[in-house]
Design a protein around this motif. Structure first.
Motif, PDB file in Angstrom:
ATOM      1  N   ALA A  91      45.798  37.816  37.158  1.00  0.00           N
ATOM      2  CA  ALA A  91      44.714  37.322  37.811  1.00  0.00           C
ATOM      3  C   ALA A  91      45.500  36.629  39.080  1.00  0.00           C
ATOM      4  CB  ALA A  91      43.941  36.188  36.926  1.00  0.00           C
ATOM      5  N   ALA A  92      46.663  35.764  38.771  1.00  0.00           N
ATOM      6  CA  ALA A  92      47.356  35.054  39.862  1.00  0.00           C
ATOM      7  C   ALA A  92      47.869  35.995  40.920  1.00  0.00           C
ATOM      8  CB  ALA A  92      48.577  34.262  39.111  1.00  0.00           C
ATOM      9  N   PHE A 149      48.481  38.187  25.019  1.00  0.00           N
ATOM     10  CA  PHE A 149      47.769  37.061  25.764  1.00  0.00           C
ATOM     11  C   PHE A 149      47.602  37.180  27.326  1.00  0.00           C
ATOM     12  CE2 PHE A 149      48.581  32.604  27.686  1.00  0.00           C
ATOM     13  CZ  PHE A 149      47.337  32.237  27.507  1.00  0.00           C
ATOM     14  N   GLN A 150      48.528  37.992  27.815  1.00  0.00           N
ATOM     15  CA  GLN A 150      48.167  38.393  29.493  1.00  0.00           C
ATOM     16  C   GLN A 150      47.402  39.403  29.526  1.00  0.00           C
ATOM     17  OE1 GLN A 150      49.076  36.420  31.660  1.00  0.00           O
ATOM     18  NE2 GLN A 150      50.641  35.162  30.740  1.00  0.00           N
ATOM     19  N   SER A 151      46.800  40.285  28.671  1.00  0.00           N
ATOM     20  CA  SER A 151      46.081  41.098  28.741  1.00  0.00           C
ATOM     21  C   SER A 151      44.600  40.745  28.138  1.00  0.00           C
ATOM     22  CB  SER A 151      46.661  42.452  27.735  1.00  0.00           C
ATOM     23  OG  SER A 151      47.619  42.851  28.178  1.00  0.00           O
ATOM     24  N   ARG A 152      44.358  39.314  27.915  1.00  0.00           N
ATOM     25  CA  ARG A 152      43.068  39.046  27.455  1.00  0.00           C
ATOM     26  C   ARG A 152      42.805  39.211  26.093  1.00  0.00           C
ATOM     27  NH1 ARG A 152      38.399  40.972  31.044  1.00  0.00           N
ATOM     28  NH2 ARG A 152      37.240  39.448  29.346  1.00  0.00           N
ATOM     29  N   GLN A 153      43.984  39.241  25.458  1.00  0.00           N
ATOM     30  CA  GLN A 153      43.803  39.518  23.841  1.00  0.00           C
ATOM     31  C   GLN A 153      44.420  38.183  23.169  1.00  0.00           C
ATOM     32  OE1 GLN A 153      44.805  43.812  24.311  1.00  0.00           O
ATOM     33  NE2 GLN A 153      43.667  44.092  22.928  1.00  0.00           N
ATOM     34  N   ALA A 154      44.114  37.059  23.375  1.00  0.00           N
ATOM     35  CA  ALA A 154      44.860  35.931  22.967  1.00  0.00           C
ATOM     36  C   ALA A 154      44.903  35.716  21.710  1.00  0.00           C
ATOM     37  CB  ALA A 154      44.236  34.692  23.696  1.00  0.00           C
ATOM     38  N   ASP A 155      43.950  36.305  20.901  1.00  0.00           N
ATOM     39  CA  ASP A 155      43.781  35.972  19.449  1.00  0.00           C
ATOM     40  C   ASP A 155      44.899  36.950  18.903  1.00  0.00           C
ATOM     41  OD1 ASP A 155      42.508  38.241  20.504  1.00  0.00           O
ATOM     42  OD2 ASP A 155      40.965  38.373  18.593  1.00  0.00           O
ATOM     43  N   GLN A 156      44.956  38.002  19.360  1.00  0.00           N
ATOM     44  CA  GLN A 156      46.352  39.119  18.955  1.00  0.00           C
ATOM     45  C   GLN A 156      47.598  38.478  19.191  1.00  0.00           C
ATOM     46  OE1 GLN A 156      45.329  43.331  18.844  1.00  0.00           O
ATOM     47  NE2 GLN A 156      43.250  42.944  19.808  1.00  0.00           N
ATOM     48  N   ALA A 157      47.598  37.751  20.082  1.00  0.00           N
ATOM     49  CA  ALA A 157      48.995  37.066  20.501  1.00  0.00           C
ATOM     50  C   ALA A 157      49.564  36.096  19.378  1.00  0.00           C
ATOM     51  CB  ALA A 157      49.166  36.344  21.836  1.00  0.00           C
ATOM     52  N   ALA A 172      39.087  38.436  39.046  1.00  0.00           N
ATOM     53  CA  ALA A 172      38.181  37.674  38.327  1.00  0.00           C
ATOM     54  C   ALA A 172      37.892  38.379  36.881  1.00  0.00           C
ATOM     55  CB  ALA A 172      36.793  37.336  39.161  1.00  0.00           C
ATOM     56  N   GLN A 173      38.008  39.795  37.292  1.00  0.00           N
ATOM     57  CA  GLN A 173      38.115  40.430  35.783  1.00  0.00           C
ATOM     58  C   GLN A 173      39.447  40.197  34.952  1.00  0.00           C
ATOM     59  OE1 GLN A 173      35.485  42.586  34.704  1.00  0.00           O
ATOM     60  NE2 GLN A 173      34.280  41.537  36.505  1.00  0.00           N
ATOM     61  N   ALA A 174      40.329  40.186  35.687  1.00  0.00           N
ATOM     62  CA  ALA A 174      41.660  39.803  34.970  1.00  0.00           C
ATOM     63  C   ALA A 174      41.459  38.738  33.968  1.00  0.00           C
ATOM     64  CB  ALA A 174      42.736  39.941  35.726  1.00  0.00           C
ATOM     65  N   ASP A 175      40.875  37.618  34.437  1.00  0.00           N
ATOM     66  CA  ASP A 175      40.885  36.430  33.976  1.00  0.00           C
ATOM     67  C   ASP A 175      39.747  35.409  34.017  1.00  0.00           C
ATOM     68  OD1 ASP A 175      41.155  33.861  32.710  1.00  0.00           O
ATOM     69  OD2 ASP A 175      43.016  33.237  33.817  1.00  0.00           O
TER      70      ASP A 175
END
Length: 491
Positions: free
Chosen positions: A286-287, A162-170, A313-316
């Motif tokens: 991002a935070a 999720f935190q790596s921008r792969q929410a579907d795989q989470a 901005a790239q991270a989220d």
């Protein structure tokens, strides 16, 4: 009075019979008298070391009695901890815990600790690889301990995705963690993974699935006697299902979150905080990058800060705050066209985010040459610098001497005059600001500031109703809403 107390009172005797020694130790440990337990262990140190391996085998008659089993194990651990912490002998504790070679659960626990440390350092790829390999290594382990660790491992793996921008795989990992917690009766685990799945599906833009998890979460919270949280998630399920706004304001009343239409007489005598509620959480990388950028910006290191905000901005890609701070930094660097783009990106992701609309207007005026760079920087300083009110009033007056129709300067002048107790002068400044304000964010704030300060109740109501309808600044409009509700309730 137990055997130990009857025979020996508060002393710590030497006990030669191993069964009597065990009973005395366990009795003292059971009542939590660790000073007496230490004295007894010291007096019988060698006897405890000699007989402890036999005591480790739980008596057959206790194995079908969970409460008795728990008490027996607690006493064993207490004795071992006294030896390790007070007598400088970790041998007994090591016998109970084992080593990584002899105790696969200990090895599992240690590797989970390593993964969590990597996650805390935002090294999600490394943590993910460690966790995936760990699940392969322990796939044959069974039992309640293994089930507990397996759920935690799957949950951590889902968090890494999720935190790596792969929410579907989470999703599949979190679903498995939830299923294990439900099977094991782990109610806190159930709440954790229902909450995680709600946020993941919300982030993925899947409102129906997110709403279903919110409803299940509300039911689980209600079962645990947490009614405020249950109410919140029931309401959140309805909002998500109907189409959640990108950004809105909610009220936190004494630590409990409410939608604005839920707040009536709740606010009287209580601490109320107005906060933004987005339709997605901000990812941790991002935070953290934004936090670093803010720290650099506060030191005047704007180029370095800008790099952090752009990395954030790239991270989220959904996060508005990195872009908001990027725009602010670009104003300081006098890159006005880029600042306009950053503020527009902020508004697209979270309409009404903080003072985004005013700052966008300000950047546009600077691009058009209607304001000079010195005036633009002065407005930023006036809004954010930690100067005393007297100094800010002086700065606002200097700005207005150069730009007499600059509504944000009138707004801030009125605000700081009011802080100094110069209420009549503050009202004059705010009315002058309203006369020249063309931007809704500033207009809303001017209306609310004046509505609070003016003396005629009819005019106050009219000003606050106008601010409420205009809704240019979300927080100011929310303030107007709550004040009007409070007045209506007291009428």
């Amino acid at each position: 009075m137990g055997l130990f107390d009857f025979l020996f009172g508060p002393r710590a005797p030497e006990i030669h019979d191993p069964d009597q020694l065990k009973e005395a130790l366990f009795q003292v440990a059971g009542r939590g008298d660790y000073k007496q337990l230490e004295r007894l262990c010291r007096k019988n140190r060698q006897a405890v070391l000699d007989h402890f391996p036999r005591w480790q085998k739980v008596p057959e008659e206790l194995r079908n009695d969970p409460a008795a089993m728990q008490g027996y194990v607690h006493a064993l651990v207490s004795v071992a901890q006294v030896f390790a912490q007070r007598l400088g002998c970790p041998d007994l504790l090591n016998r109970l815990i084992g080593t990584e070679e002899s105790n696969p659960l200990l090895r599992w626990q240690n590797q989970l600790g390593q993964a969590r440390q990597l996650m805390a350092e935002l090294r999600y790829q490394e943590a993910r690889e460690l966790l995936a390999n760990l699940l392969i290594d322990v796939r044959g382990l069974q039992g309640s301990g293994a089930d507990t660790y397996r759920a935690v491992t799957l949950g951590c793996l889902g968090e890494c995705y999720f935190q790596s921008r792969q929410a579907d795989q989470a999703v599949p990992h979190l679903e498995q963690a939830l299923h294990l917690c439900e099977q094991n009766g782990d109610r806190e685990g159930v709440i954790t993974y229902l909450s995680n799945l709600y946020e993941v599906h919300r982030y993925l833009g899947q409102p129906e699935v997110a709403a279903e998890y919110a409803e299940r979460l509300a039911a689980a919270l209600a079962e645990q006697g947490r009614p405020d949280e249950a109410r919140r998630y029931r309401r959140q399920a309805a909002i998500v299902r109907a189409g959640e706004p990108l950004n809105r304001v909610v009220a936190v009343v004494d630590g409990v979150r409410y939608e604005l239409d839920e707040v009536s007489d709740l606010v009287e005598g209580k601490r109320v905080q107005l906060v933004f509620e987005r339709n997605r959480v901000t990812l941790r990388p991002a935070a953290e990058l934004t936090r670093r950028g803010e720290e650099l910006g506060s030191q005047g290191r704007y180029e370095e800060a800008l790099t952090c905000f752009r990395d954030a901005a790239q991270a989220d890609p959904f996060d508005p705050h990195a872009r908001y701070q990027e725009g602010y930094t670009l104003l300081h660097l006098q890159r006005y066209p880029q600042a306009v783009e950053s503020y527009q990106a902020t508004e697209e992701r979270a309409p009404g985010w903080f003072h985004c609309r005013t700052d966008l207007w300000l950047a546009q005026q600077l691009v058009l040459g209607r304001l000079g760079p010195d005036t633009g920087v002065a407005i930023l300083v006036l809004e954010d610098a930690p100067f005393p009110a007297e100094q800010k009033v002086s700065l606002a007056e200097q700005i207005l001497a150069r730009a007499p129709d600059l509504a944000p300067a009138h707004l801030l002048l009125g605000k700081y005059l009011a802080q100094l107790g110069r209420v009549s002068d503050a009202r004059t400044a705010l009315r002058q600001g309203l006369a020249c304000a063309a931007e809704p964010d500033v207009q809303t704030r001017l209306l609310v500031e004046l509505g609070v300060l003016c003396e005629d109740r009819q005019e106050q109501v009219a000003l606050l109703q106008e601010a409420q309808a205009l809704n240019g600044n979300l927080v100011a409009a929310a303030q107007a809403t709550l004040v009007l509700k409070a007045w209506a309730a007291s009428a």
